[in-house]
Design a protein around this motif. Structure first.
Motif, mmCIF file in Angstrom:
data_model
loop_
_atom_site.group_PDB
_atom_site.id
_atom_site.type_symbol
_atom_site.label_atom_id
_atom_site.label_comp_id
_atom_site.label_asym_id
_atom_site.label_seq_id
_atom_site.Cartn_x
_atom_site.Cartn_y
_atom_site.Cartn_z
ATOM 1 N N UNK A 107 28.517 14.226 -31.385
ATOM 2 C CA UNK A 107 27.182 13.747 -31.737
ATOM 3 C C UNK A 107 27.208 12.234 -31.797
ATOM 4 N N UNK A 108 26.152 11.655 -31.298
ATOM 5 C CA UNK A 108 26.029 10.195 -31.259
ATOM 6 C C UNK A 108 25.045 9.752 -32.335
ATOM 7 N N UNK A 109 25.494 8.859 -33.211
ATOM 8 C CA UNK A 109 24.640 8.352 -34.283
ATOM 9 C C UNK A 109 24.527 6.843 -34.172
ATOM 10 N N UNK B 279 28.190 5.356 -33.535
ATOM 11 C CA UNK B 279 29.291 6.122 -34.099
ATOM 12 C C UNK B 279 29.242 7.524 -33.491
ATOM 13 N N UNK B 280 30.368 7.946 -32.960
ATOM 14 C CA UNK B 280 30.472 9.275 -32.365
ATOM 15 C C UNK B 280 31.225 10.184 -33.325
ATOM 16 N N UNK C 39 27.895 -3.070 -27.050
ATOM 17 C CA UNK C 39 27.733 -2.216 -28.228
ATOM 18 C C UNK C 39 29.058 -2.100 -28.960
ATOM 19 N N UNK C 40 28.984 -2.079 -30.301
ATOM 20 C CA UNK C 40 30.155 -1.758 -31.107
ATOM 21 C C UNK C 40 30.190 -0.247 -31.267
ATOM 22 N N UNK C 41 31.379 0.308 -31.228
ATOM 23 C CA UNK C 41 31.494 1.755 -31.280
ATOM 24 C C UNK C 41 32.501 2.191 -32.335
ATOM 25 N N UNK C 42 32.380 3.434 -32.749
ATOM 26 C CA UNK C 42 33.315 4.032 -33.689
ATOM 27 C C UNK C 42 33.450 5.504 -33.379
#
Length: 77
Positions: free
Chosen positions: A22-24, A32-33, A69-72
């Motif tokens: 899920x992508x938030x 945040x995945x 984009x910053x990702x987590x």
């Protein structure tokens, strides 16, 4: 980016049909995945001392920086 994580994780686990991502949107530029896998496959995704999970996060971060984009990545048990 979601497809990248899905491809990487599905190639690691024994039960790829149970992989769910899920992508938030956390902040304006942060994604945040949330990753869910079968209980038996958690260890394969995390790896020894978390090295596999850290490698997936590094690849995700590199791909995210290409689009600004910053990702987590959060692995949900």
């Amino acid at each position: 980016l979601k497809d990248l994580v899905e491809y990487l994780v599905k190639s690691l686990v024994d039960q790829p049909e149970k992989v769910s991502i899920t992508e938030n949107q956390k902040d304006a530029g942060t994604l945040v995945y949330e990753l869910r896998v079968a209980k038996d496959d958690i260890g394969k995704v995390i790896g020894k001392r978390g090295r596999t999970a850290q490698s997936i996060r590094t690849l995700l971060s590199a791909a995210g920086s290409k689009i600004g984009k910053r990702t987590g990545l959060e692995i949900i048990e």
